[in-house]
Design a protein around this motif. Structure first.
Motif, short mmCIF file in Angstrom:
data_model
loop_
_atom_site.label_atom_id
_atom_site.label_comp_id
_atom_site.label_asym_id
_atom_site.label_seq_id
_atom_site.Cartn_x
_atom_site.Cartn_y
_atom_site.Cartn_z
N VAL A 139 -9.50 14.28 -8.83
CA VAL A 139 -8.63 15.45 -8.87
C VAL A 139 -8.14 15.75 -10.28
O VAL A 139 -8.14 16.90 -10.73
CB VAL A 139 -7.42 15.25 -7.92
CG1 VAL A 139 -6.42 16.39 -8.07
CG2 VAL A 139 -7.90 15.15 -6.48
N GLY B 10 -7.04 12.67 0.91
CA GLY B 10 -5.76 13.21 0.46
C GLY B 10 -4.70 12.15 0.33
O GLY B 10 -4.79 11.07 0.95
N VAL C 279 -5.64 16.30 -3.14
CA VAL C 279 -6.64 16.50 -2.11
C VAL C 279 -8.00 16.59 -2.81
O VAL C 279 -8.16 17.32 -3.79
CB VAL C 279 -6.38 17.79 -1.30
CG1 VAL C 279 -7.52 18.04 -0.31
CG2 VAL C 279 -5.05 17.70 -0.57
N ARG D 123 -10.53 20.81 0.10
CA ARG D 123 -9.39 21.69 -0.06
C ARG D 123 -9.47 22.87 0.91
O ARG D 123 -10.48 23.09 1.55
CB ARG D 123 -9.30 22.17 -1.51
CG ARG D 123 -8.89 21.03 -2.45
CD ARG D 123 -8.89 21.45 -3.89
NE ARG D 123 -8.50 20.31 -4.75
CZ ARG D 123 -8.70 20.29 -6.06
NH1 ARG D 123 -9.25 21.31 -6.67
NH2 ARG D 123 -8.33 19.23 -6.76
N SER D 124 -8.37 23.61 0.99
CA SER D 124 -8.24 24.80 1.84
C SER D 124 -8.20 24.45 3.32
O SER D 124 -8.32 25.33 4.17
CB SER D 124 -9.40 25.79 1.59
OG SER D 124 -9.42 26.18 0.23
#
Length: 381
Positions: free
Chosen positions: A23, A63, A83, A88-89
Motif C-alpha cells: 500500500v 485489509g 486495503v 479496494r472499492s
C-alpha cells in the motif's frame, strides 16, 4: 462475499508487513506496519484494538486498521488503515473502521478517537466521514511520504462528551476564525469567547538561545522525562513519548519532543521547569529540529491558555486545527488547538478536500497569510 474481520494476532505480522509495503511502499513512517516488535506489542496491548480483513475464500489478508490507546488515557488514534490495491472499492476500509469504533467508542472504553487522514485522494476522508468522524482541521506538510503531504484531522466523540466541554473565556484574535469554523462544522458554540488584543510576547533577541544541544538518546530522554514529570498532570500529548531533548548550554530549560525522522515531523511535548521557560525560544528550537530532519513541527496547546497561544503565534506557528473536548479534566473536558510550522514550502495544489473540510483549509490559508505575509503598510515602508 463479505470479508472476514478478526482481531490481529502475532501470527499475522509477516502478512501485515507485506500489506503495508504493497500500500505505502518503503516510506511508511509508522511502526505499526514496519517494526515487528512494535507490531507485536500493539497487538497484545489491552488498551488498543487491531483488526484485519481476509478474503473468505482464500484467507488472504487484504485489509488492516487499528485504534491505538494507552494506559491512563481515554483518547485513541485510528491508524494504519490499509486495503490491498487489488481489493479496494469493496468497503473493507469502512467495515474495519466501523468494527473498531463499535469496540472502542460504542462500548465506552474511550471518550474520543482521532485520525490523521491523507489528502492525496478523497477516499480516506470519505471512510471516516461515513463512520461518524467530523473534521477538526488541516495539518499542512505534516508528513513525508515520498514527498511532503498535508493531513486532515478528524475525530469522533462518544455520546455526551462534547456537551461537557469546559468554558473558554478568551483566545488570541488570530484564532477567532478557527473557532467560528469549528462552530459551523461541529455544531458547538464559542459564543462567549472574546478576542485578546494587545501586543504579543516578544521572542528572544536574535542570537539568544541559538546554541541548543539536541540530545537524541531515546532511553536517556525517557528516563529524564519521567524524573521531571512523574505524573501526567503537568503535560498532555496522547500517544507520544519523547525521544529528543533540546537545552541551551546553561541548562536553564529543557524542551522534550518526539521526532520521527522517517516521516520528517516532530511534536513538541512540553518543557521544564515549565513551558513558559522556553516560550521565547521557539524560533531556535524550531530551527534546531529542522536541522535534525523535521520539516514540520507541531504543538498541542490548551485553548484556555491565551498567553501560550500568543507565544507560539508570535514565532510563526499557525493554528490549523481545533480538538474540542480532547482532555478529560474532572467532570468536564478541555479543548485544545493544534499549531504548526513548516520549514518547507506549503503547496496545497493537488490536495483532495471533501466539502466538510474545505472551510478549515480556507481558514488556514488566511491565517498563514496574515502571519507570514507583510501588510500593505509594511510593504510601503
Amino acid at each position: 462475499m463479505k470479508p472476514v474481520i478478526t482481531q490481529a494476532s502475532p501470527a499475522d505480522i509477516a502478512e501485515l508487513r507485506q500489506l503495508y509495503y504493497a500500500v505505502y511502499g518503503p516510506h511508511y513512517p509508522v511502526a505499526l506496519g514496519t517494526d515487528p516488535a512494535e507490531m507485536a506489542r500493539l497487538i497484545e496491548d489491552p488498551h488498543s484494538l487491531w483488526l484485519v480483513g481476509r478474503c473468505p475464500g482464500s484467507g488472504a489478508l487484504t485489509g488492516s486498521a487499528a485504534i491505538h490507546g494507552e494506559s491512563g488515557s481515554r483518547i485513541g488514534r485510528l491508524e494504519g488503515i490499509a486495503v490491498h490495491p487489488g481489493h479496494r472499492s469493496g468497503g473493507l476500509a469502512g467495515a474495519l473502521t466501523a468494527e473498531l469504533c463499535a469496540g472502542m467508542l460504542d462500548t465506552g472504553r474511550l471518550d474520543s478517537v482521532y485520525a490523521t487522514v491523507r489528502t492525496v485522494s478523497a477516499g480516506p476522508q470519505r471512510v471516516v466521514l461515513r463512520n461518524g468522524f467530523r473534521p477538526l482541521g488541516i495539518l499542512p506538510n505534516a508528513v513525508d511520504l515520498r514527498s511532503r503531504e498535508s493531513l486532515a484531522l478528524y475525530a469522533r466523540h462518544s455520546a455526551g462528551v462534547l456537551d461537557r466541554r469546559k468554558p473558554v473565556t478568551e483566545v488570541p484574535a488570530a484564532l477567532m476564525p478557527l473557532l467560528r469554523t469549528a462552530e459551523d462544522a461541529l455544531g458547538i458554540s464559542y459564543g462567549g469567547v472574546r478576542a485578546v488584543s494587545g501586543p504579543e510576547p516578544a521572542p528572544a533577541a536574535p542570537g539568544a538561545g541559538e546554541r541548543l544541544e539536541v540530545i537524541e538518546a531515546p532511553a536517556f530522554v525517557r528516563r529524564r522525562f519521567r524524573e521531571r514529570f512523574p505524573g501526567r498532570g503537568d503535560w498532555f500529548y496522547p500517544l507520544h513519548t519523547p525521544n529528543v531533548l533540546l537545552t541551551p548550554e546553561d541548562g536553564r530549560f529543557e524542551v522534550y519532543a518526539y521526532l520521527n525522522r522517517t516521516g520528517g515531523y516532530c511534536s513538541l511535548l512540553t518543557a521544564h521547569p515549565e513551558p513558559a521557560a522556553a516560550a521565547a525560544y521557539l524560533e531556535p528550537v524550531t530551527r534546531a529540529l529542522s536541522r535534525a530532519g523535521a520539516g514540520y513541527v507541531e504543538a498541542l496547546v490548551p485553548l484556555d491558555r491565551p498567553e501560550a497561544l500568543q507565544a507560539f503565534h508570535a514565532q510563526g506557528f499557525v493554528a490549523g486545527a481545533l480538538y474540542p473536548a480532547m482532555r478529560a479534566d474532572g467532570d468536564g473536558f478541555r479543548d485544545y488547538a493544534v499549531l504548526s510550522r513548516s520549514s518547507e514550502r506549503i503547496d496545497f495544489r493537488g490536495v483532495a478536500v471533501e466539502p466538510p473540510l474545505r472551510p478549515y483549509l480556507d481558514c488556514y490559508v488566511s491565517a498563514w497569510a496574515s502571519t507570514h505575509l507583510p501588510t500593505p503598510s509594511e510593504v510601503a515602508r
